[in-house]
Design a protein around this motif. Structure first.
Motif, PDB file in Angstrom:
ATOM      1  N   MET A  44       0.852  -1.181   0.000  1.00  0.00           N
ATOM      2  CA  MET A  44       0.000   0.000   0.000  1.00  0.00           C
ATOM      3  C   MET A  44       0.892   1.237   0.000  1.00  0.00           C
ATOM      4  SD  MET A  44      -1.296   0.113   3.987  1.00  0.00           S
ATOM      5  CE  MET A  44      -1.856   1.781   4.111  1.00  0.00           C
ATOM      6  N   SER A  45       0.302   2.354  -0.334  1.00  0.00           N
ATOM      7  CA  SER A  45       1.009   3.618  -0.281  1.00  0.00           C
ATOM      8  C   SER A  45       0.725   4.277   1.066  1.00  0.00           C
ATOM      9  CB  SER A  45       0.543   4.522  -1.423  1.00  0.00           C
ATOM     10  OG  SER A  45       1.183   5.774  -1.325  1.00  0.00           O
ATOM     11  N   LEU A  46       1.785   4.726   1.724  1.00  0.00           N
ATOM     12  CA  LEU A  46       1.656   5.403   3.008  1.00  0.00           C
ATOM     13  C   LEU A  46       2.673   6.535   3.029  1.00  0.00           C
ATOM     14  CD1 LEU A  46       0.172   5.265   5.752  1.00  0.00           C
ATOM     15  CD2 LEU A  46       2.051   3.831   6.560  1.00  0.00           C
ATOM     16  N   ASP A  47       2.171   7.755   3.136  1.00  0.00           N
ATOM     17  CA  ASP A  47       3.040   8.936   3.126  1.00  0.00           C
ATOM     18  C   ASP A  47       3.951   8.970   1.901  1.00  0.00           C
ATOM     19  OD1 ASP A  47       1.901   9.675   5.571  1.00  0.00           O
ATOM     20  OD2 ASP A  47       3.465   8.669   6.730  1.00  0.00           O
ATOM     21  N   GLY A  48       3.412   8.563   0.752  1.00  0.00           N
ATOM     22  CA  GLY A  48       4.161   8.623  -0.502  1.00  0.00           C
ATOM     23  C   GLY A  48       5.119   7.482  -0.741  1.00  0.00           C
ATOM     24  N   GLN A  49       5.158   6.508   0.150  1.00  0.00           N
ATOM     25  CA  GLN A  49       6.034   5.349  -0.021  1.00  0.00           C
ATOM     26  C   GLN A  49       5.207   4.084  -0.140  1.00  0.00           C
ATOM     27  OE1 GLN A  49       8.721   5.601   3.459  1.00  0.00           O
ATOM     28  NE2 GLN A  49      10.338   5.771   1.922  1.00  0.00           N
ATOM     29  N   THR A  50       5.710   3.127  -0.910  1.00  0.00           N
ATOM     30  CA  THR A  50       5.072   1.819  -0.990  1.00  0.00           C
ATOM     31  C   THR A  50       5.618   0.973   0.154  1.00  0.00           C
ATOM     32  OG1 THR A  50       4.854   1.987  -3.374  1.00  0.00           O
ATOM     33  CG2 THR A  50       4.714  -0.218  -2.434  1.00  0.00           C
ATOM     34  N   VAL A  51       4.714   0.429   0.936  1.00  0.00           N
ATOM     35  CA  VAL A  51       5.106  -0.322   2.139  1.00  0.00           C
ATOM     36  C   VAL A  51       4.369  -1.656   2.196  1.00  0.00           C
ATOM     37  CG1 VAL A  51       5.714   1.714   3.509  1.00  0.00           C
ATOM     38  CG2 VAL A  51       3.355   0.908   3.496  1.00  0.00           C
ATOM     39  N   ALA A  52       4.932  -2.593   2.955  1.00  0.00           N
ATOM     40  CA  ALA A  52       4.311  -3.907   3.167  1.00  0.00           C
ATOM     41  C   ALA A  52       3.212  -3.763   4.216  1.00  0.00           C
ATOM     42  CB  ALA A  52       5.357  -4.916   3.628  1.00  0.00           C
ATOM     43  N   VAL A  53       2.002  -4.124   3.862  1.00  0.00           N
ATOM     44  CA  VAL A  53       0.844  -3.893   4.726  1.00  0.00           C
ATOM     45  C   VAL A  53       0.936  -4.679   6.028  1.00  0.00           C
ATOM     46  CG1 VAL A  53      -1.674  -3.872   4.858  1.00  0.00           C
ATOM     47  CG2 VAL A  53      -0.559  -3.445   2.674  1.00  0.00           C
ATOM     48  N   HIS A  54       1.411  -5.920   5.981  1.00  0.00           N
ATOM     49  CA  HIS A  54       1.492  -6.694   7.223  1.00  0.00           C
ATOM     50  C   HIS A  54       2.472  -6.050   8.214  1.00  0.00           C
ATOM     51  CE1 HIS A  54       4.820  -8.439   4.951  1.00  0.00           C
ATOM     52  NE2 HIS A  54       5.230  -9.083   6.025  1.00  0.00           N
ATOM     53  N   LEU A  55       3.537  -5.441   7.700  1.00  0.00           N
ATOM     54  CA  LEU A  55       4.485  -4.761   8.584  1.00  0.00           C
ATOM     55  C   LEU A  55       3.884  -3.480   9.151  1.00  0.00           C
ATOM     56  CD1 LEU A  55       7.791  -5.202   6.543  1.00  0.00           C
ATOM     57  CD2 LEU A  55       6.833  -6.675   8.327  1.00  0.00           C
ATOM     58  N   VAL A  56       3.128  -2.766   8.315  1.00  0.00           N
ATOM     59  CA  VAL A  56       2.451  -1.551   8.770  1.00  0.00           C
ATOM     60  C   VAL A  56       1.469  -1.891   9.888  1.00  0.00           C
ATOM     61  CG1 VAL A  56       0.780   0.232   8.097  1.00  0.00           C
ATOM     62  CG2 VAL A  56       2.736  -0.255   6.628  1.00  0.00           C
ATOM     63  N   MET A  57       0.658  -2.917   9.678  1.00  0.00           N
ATOM     64  CA  MET A  57      -0.340  -3.279  10.687  1.00  0.00           C
ATOM     65  C   MET A  57       0.323  -3.748  11.984  1.00  0.00           C
ATOM     66  SD  MET A  57      -3.457  -2.640  10.195  1.00  0.00           S
ATOM     67  CE  MET A  57      -4.493  -3.759  11.130  1.00  0.00           C
ATOM     68  N   PHE A  58       1.376  -4.544  11.869  1.00  0.00           N
ATOM     69  CA  PHE A  58       2.050  -5.023  13.068  1.00  0.00           C
ATOM     70  C   PHE A  58       2.629  -3.846  13.845  1.00  0.00           C
ATOM     71  CE2 PHE A  58       5.228  -6.766  15.807  1.00  0.00           C
ATOM     72  CZ  PHE A  58       4.672  -7.955  16.235  1.00  0.00           C
ATOM     73  N   THR A  59       3.335  -2.962  13.149  1.00  0.00           N
ATOM     74  CA  THR A  59       3.937  -1.791  13.785  1.00  0.00           C
ATOM     75  C   THR A  59       2.870  -0.873  14.367  1.00  0.00           C
ATOM     76  OG1 THR A  59       5.794  -1.891  12.247  1.00  0.00           O
ATOM     77  CG2 THR A  59       5.463   0.185  13.396  1.00  0.00           C
ATOM     78  N   ASN A  60       1.804  -0.686  13.632  1.00  0.00           N
ATOM     79  CA  ASN A  60       0.721   0.196  14.072  1.00  0.00           C
ATOM     80  C   ASN A  60       0.103  -0.300  15.378  1.00  0.00           C
ATOM     81  OD1 ASN A  60      -0.713   2.626  13.211  1.00  0.00           O
ATOM     82  ND2 ASN A  60      -2.506   1.315  13.060  1.00  0.00           N
ATOM     83  N   GLU A  61      -0.017  -1.605  15.530  1.00  0.00           N
ATOM     84  CA  GLU A  61      -0.671  -2.176  16.702  1.00  0.00           C
ATOM     85  C   GLU A  61       0.292  -2.523  17.839  1.00  0.00           C
ATOM     86  OE1 GLU A  61      -4.032  -2.208  16.797  1.00  0.00           O
ATOM     87  OE2 GLU A  61      -3.884  -1.288  14.817  1.00  0.00           O
TER      88      GLU A  61
END
Length: 114
Positions: A44-61
């Protein structure tokens, strides 16, 4: 006003489908493609960068993932982004490799017995 964490969670949740049988939160958005070492992971795109969603969700939580750690899909489904210990777990690269090989061996055993 919602926090950045809430906005990220909402952005991800808008693109998932819950698998009632496995409990996996299946990403329905873009992936890293069908070939190569990192193929099949949610992106997914987050703040203009393409990132791995599972890593985003893990970090977010759960917070920061140290450089010497990896996130393992315990459920063995690369499209799963559910930040729950039965689905995503922080492990060492060695533990991740061992689990990956165990999963491959189980798949081969299942194929032989069919």
């Amino acid at each position: 006003m919602s926090s950045r964490r809430d906005k990220i969670r909402s952005k991800v949740m808008d693109r998932i489908k819950i698998d009632e049988q496995s409990g996996c939160w299946i990403w329905t958005g873009p992936t890293s493609g069908e070939s190569g070492r990192g193929a099949g992971y949610p992106r997914m795109s987050l703040d203009g960068q393409t990132v791995a969603v599972h890593l985003v969700m893990f970090t977010n939580e759960h917070g920061f993932i140290p450089g010497k750690k990896q996130i393992d899909h315990v459920c063995r489904n690369r499209l799963c982004v559910r930040p729950h210990p039965e689905h995503l777990e922080m492990v060492t690269p060695k533990r991740n490799a061992i689990r990956r090989e165990q999963a491959r061996a189980e798949i081969k055993c299942q194929e032989v017995s069919q």
